[in-house]
Scaffold this motif. Structure first.
Motif, mmCIF file in Angstrom:
data_model
loop_
_atom_site.group_PDB
_atom_site.id
_atom_site.type_symbol
_atom_site.label_atom_id
_atom_site.label_comp_id
_atom_site.label_asym_id
_atom_site.label_seq_id
_atom_site.Cartn_x
_atom_site.Cartn_y
_atom_site.Cartn_z
ATOM 1 N N THR A 179 56.735 43.344 164.219
ATOM 2 C CA THR A 179 57.827 44.276 163.925
ATOM 3 C C THR A 179 58.116 44.376 162.434
ATOM 4 O OG1 THR A 179 59.419 42.479 164.285
ATOM 5 C CG2 THR A 179 58.906 43.899 166.179
ATOM 6 N N SER A 180 57.360 43.625 161.626
ATOM 7 C CA SER A 180 57.544 43.665 160.178
ATOM 8 C C SER A 180 56.203 43.433 159.490
ATOM 9 C CB SER A 180 58.561 42.610 159.717
ATOM 10 O OG SER A 180 58.080 41.309 159.982
ATOM 11 N N THR A 181 56.150 43.795 158.225
ATOM 12 C CA THR A 181 54.888 43.675 157.482
ATOM 13 C C THR A 181 54.388 42.239 157.364
ATOM 14 O OG1 THR A 181 55.413 45.678 156.224
ATOM 15 C CG2 THR A 181 53.758 44.197 155.300
ATOM 16 N N PRO A 182 55.244 41.243 157.094
ATOM 17 C CA PRO A 182 54.723 39.864 157.018
ATOM 18 C C PRO A 182 54.014 39.429 158.295
ATOM 19 C CG PRO A 182 56.908 39.960 156.038
ATOM 20 C CD PRO A 182 56.669 41.296 156.683
ATOM 21 N N TRP A 183 54.517 39.838 159.452
ATOM 22 C CA TRP A 183 53.851 39.479 160.704
ATOM 23 C C TRP A 183 52.530 40.220 160.854
ATOM 24 C CZ3 TRP A 183 54.940 35.212 162.937
ATOM 25 C CH2 TRP A 183 56.228 34.703 162.930
ATOM 26 N N LEU A 184 52.468 41.456 160.377
ATOM 27 C CA LEU A 184 51.198 42.182 160.377
ATOM 28 C C LEU A 184 50.159 41.442 159.524
ATOM 29 C CD1 LEU A 184 52.152 45.961 159.927
ATOM 30 C CD2 LEU A 184 51.093 44.925 161.933
ATOM 31 N N ILE A 185 50.569 41.029 158.323
ATOM 32 C CA ILE A 185 49.662 40.334 157.413
ATOM 33 C C ILE A 185 49.220 39.004 158.015
ATOM 34 C CG2 ILE A 185 49.538 39.181 155.169
ATOM 35 C CD1 ILE A 185 51.320 41.414 154.059
ATOM 36 N N ALA A 186 50.176 38.274 158.625
ATOM 37 C CA ALA A 186 49.822 36.995 159.250
ATOM 38 C C ALA A 186 48.813 37.199 160.386
ATOM 39 C CB ALA A 186 51.077 36.301 159.765
ATOM 40 N N GLY A 187 49.042 38.226 161.191
ATOM 41 C CA GLY A 187 48.125 38.496 162.290
ATOM 42 C C GLY A 187 46.741 38.867 161.809
ATOM 43 N N ARG A 188 46.679 39.722 160.801
ATOM 44 C CA ARG A 188 45.373 40.136 160.281
ATOM 45 C C ARG A 188 44.659 38.968 159.596
ATOM 46 N NH1 ARG A 188 42.081 44.313 159.825
ATOM 47 N NH2 ARG A 188 41.008 44.773 157.867
ATOM 48 N N GLY A 189 45.410 38.120 158.928
ATOM 49 C CA GLY A 189 44.798 36.954 158.318
ATOM 50 C C GLY A 189 44.188 36.023 159.360
ATOM 51 N N LEU A 190 44.896 35.821 160.476
ATOM 52 C CA LEU A 190 44.360 34.985 161.553
ATOM 53 C C LEU A 190 43.108 35.608 162.166
ATOM 54 C CD1 LEU A 190 47.548 33.750 163.460
ATOM 55 C CD2 LEU A 190 45.910 32.366 162.170
ATOM 56 N N VAL A 191 43.078 36.921 162.295
ATOM 57 C CA VAL A 191 41.883 37.590 162.807
ATOM 58 C C VAL A 191 40.697 37.309 161.884
ATOM 59 C CG1 VAL A 191 40.810 39.841 163.237
ATOM 60 C CG2 VAL A 191 43.112 39.383 164.066
ATOM 61 N N GLY A 192 40.908 37.356 160.566
ATOM 62 C CA GLY A 192 39.836 37.055 159.625
ATOM 63 C C GLY A 192 39.337 35.627 159.750
ATOM 64 N N VAL A 193 40.269 34.679 159.925
ATOM 65 C CA VAL A 193 39.889 33.274 160.104
ATOM 66 C C VAL A 193 39.045 33.116 161.369
ATOM 67 C CG1 VAL A 193 40.774 30.963 160.624
ATOM 68 C CG2 VAL A 193 41.837 32.335 158.825
ATOM 69 N N GLY A 194 39.506 33.707 162.471
ATOM 70 C CA GLY A 194 38.784 33.574 163.737
ATOM 71 C C GLY A 194 37.429 34.253 163.713
ATOM 72 N N ALA A 195 37.378 35.454 163.166
ATOM 73 C CA ALA A 195 36.128 36.217 163.159
ATOM 74 C C ALA A 195 35.086 35.593 162.244
ATOM 75 C CB ALA A 195 36.404 37.668 162.728
ATOM 76 N N ALA A 196 35.519 34.819 161.252
ATOM 77 C CA ALA A 196 34.584 34.245 160.280
ATOM 78 C C ALA A 196 33.556 33.339 160.927
ATOM 79 C CB ALA A 196 35.363 33.468 159.212
ATOM 80 N N VAL A 197 33.899 32.736 162.050
ATOM 81 C CA VAL A 197 33.011 31.772 162.698
ATOM 82 C C VAL A 197 32.017 32.454 163.638
ATOM 83 C CG1 VAL A 197 33.007 29.772 164.271
ATOM 84 C CG2 VAL A 197 34.718 29.936 162.464
ATOM 85 N N LEU A 198 32.279 33.690 164.043
ATOM 86 C CA LEU A 198 31.479 34.319 165.090
ATOM 87 C C LEU A 198 30.026 34.515 164.677
ATOM 88 C CD1 LEU A 198 34.030 36.989 166.407
ATOM 89 C CD2 LEU A 198 33.667 34.627 167.165
ATOM 90 N N PHE A 199 29.797 34.980 163.458
ATOM 91 C CA PHE A 199 28.427 35.219 163.011
ATOM 92 C C PHE A 199 27.662 33.909 162.828
ATOM 93 C CE2 PHE A 199 25.361 36.003 159.486
ATOM 94 C CZ PHE A 199 24.502 36.841 160.185
#
Length: 428
Positions: A99-119
């Motif tokens: 519901t706010s930009t900081p939560w958007l940034i936190a969510g996108r940052g976590l997606v980057g952390v998680g996706a980094a291991v997939l390859f």
């Protein structure tokens, strides 16, 4: 499941799971561009804040590359892939519910952390489950799935955002990541032996990798020492810098302005030309893998061929670019993708050849950090060169694009030198 009673069937089952999981990387790389208007409207964001939000994924993804390789080699992909798919899911759910930009940034940052291991985790699994003479092909198909992800993140995503909303799209991706995490946890195994099958033969291991009495920390130090002191690793890194950086710098950013500034295309027309890169990525990975495994039966010749082609593309653009018709531009960007990002599967296959299955994760993680370094350095330099030649009323001058073509030719030749200087012995 009865079809998992044979090693080859089990290996293909794991391959399909990983290919589906890999779609998250290109999807999340570009989804904010498709959802930009919705995010600006619903979250009251300006362009600068949207750019920051988009870049968070790349920052956390790049930061995690070396840790991803170390985790894959120390804990095994079977442990880390479900965990980091879960982190990807958590980030997606947080982003979709924000519901706010900081939560958007936190969510996108976590997606980057998680996706980094997939390859990296995928490469680790392939190194244990597929023979060395099929590794580049499987890696190429795996990498080619990025083209599918880019296609999904374009028209289909835009359609879905209109009809069900961007939040529901992201939430659905989070649910899918959770489902894949559960499947990976239940059925994924690090090696055929762990699933009750005979092991595959592996080629080339670093010192102490085969010593069971050596602790994990000592093994990882041995991997790092062997890799960082390897002539072949640095040659491959130089080659990868040339291939990936040139593709992503021009194709991922400056190609669109070039098409509009030099060829006078509209934004929509330029987008249609750039779509050829998705098809090139889809075709390039399997093609390069097949050439490496089945035709040349070596990595170095394919790497040199790709470096020659990508350097030649920019030489042709420098000399004849303004005269190219639209169909010629489509072919040009298709080949850029085939020989750019489509070729990197061969470089990662070389890591398995040089350092063995046991150190594939660490070597691939180290290697995968170089494209991020190249982009950080190369993009500002390209922008400076364009600005140095002045501007027109609508954009940059043709002379500016000629200047960056010369830079790209020099960089392409450096990559060719890296491939040429490799000391490859025939692995299969």
């Amino acid at each position: 499941m009865s079809f998992l009673r044979q090693r080859s069937s089990y290996a293909m089952f794991l391959f399909v799971i990983l290919c589906v999981a890999y779609l998250f990387i290109p999807f999340h790389r570009v989804c904010t561009a498709v959802m930009a208007v919705d995010l600006i409207r619903d979250m009251h964001m300006d362009a600068a804040l949207l750019g920051t939000l988009s870049s968070v994924f790349f920052f956390t993804y790049g930061l995690m590359q070396l840790p991803a390789g170390l985790l894959a080699d120390s804990l095994g992909a079977r442990r880390i892939l479900p965990l980091f798919l879960g982190i990807t899911a958590l980030g997606s759910l947080l982003f979709g519910l924000a519901t706010s930009t900081p939560w958007l940034i936190a969510g996108r940052g976590l997606v980057g952390v998680g996706a980094a291991v997939l390859f990296i985790g995928g490469l680790k699994i392939f190194s244990a489950w597929f023979p060395v003479d099929r590794f580049a092909r499987m890696n190429g198909i795996f990498l080619g799935m990025g083209g599918v992800g880019i296609i999904f993140a374009a028209g289909p995503l835009a359609y879905a955002c209109v009809h069900i909303g961007w939040r529901n799209v992201i939430l659905a991706s989070g649910v899918l990541a959770l489902l894949l995490a559960a499947i990976a946890w239940k059925w994924m195994r690090d090696t055929p032996q762990d699933a009750g099958f005979e092991p595959l033969e592996t080629a080339g291991t670093v010192p102490c990798a085969a010593s069971p009495e050596v602790g994990a920390g000592t093994r990882l130090k041995g991997y790092m020492k062997e890799i960082c002191s390897s002539w072949n690793f640095w040659c491959t890194a130089l080659w990868l810098l040339g291939q990936f950086t040139l593709h992503m710098s021009f194709g991922g950013l400056w190609g669109g302005p070039y098409l509009m500034d030099v060829h006078g295309l509209t934004q929509a027309e330029a987008g249609n030309v750039l779509n050829m890169m998705g098809l090139g990525m889809l075709a390039g990975g399997p093609l390069n893998g097949w050439l490496s495994d089945a035709v040349f039966r070596a990595r170095r010749p394919v790497m040199m061929l790709d470096a020659v082609v990508i350097t030649g593309l920019f030489a042709g653009l420098y000399q004849f670019g303004a005269a190219l018709p639209v169909w010629g531009l489509c072919v040009w960007f298709f080949l850029l993708s085939v020989c750019g990002v489509g070729s990197v599967c061969v470089g990662f296959a070389a890591m398995r050849d040089f350092f063995g299955a046991e150190a594939t994760g660490t070597a691939s993680g180290l290697l995968n950090a170089f494209p991020s370094i190249g982009m950080i350095l190369f993009q500002p330099l390209t922008g400076m060169l364009l600005e140095s030649q002045g501007r027109t009323a609508t954009g940059f001058t043709p002379e500016g694009y000629e200047a960056i073509c010369l830079l790209y030719i020099a960089f392409g030749l450096a990559g060719l030198l890296g491939a040429f200087a490799m000391r490859e012995r025939r692995m299969f």
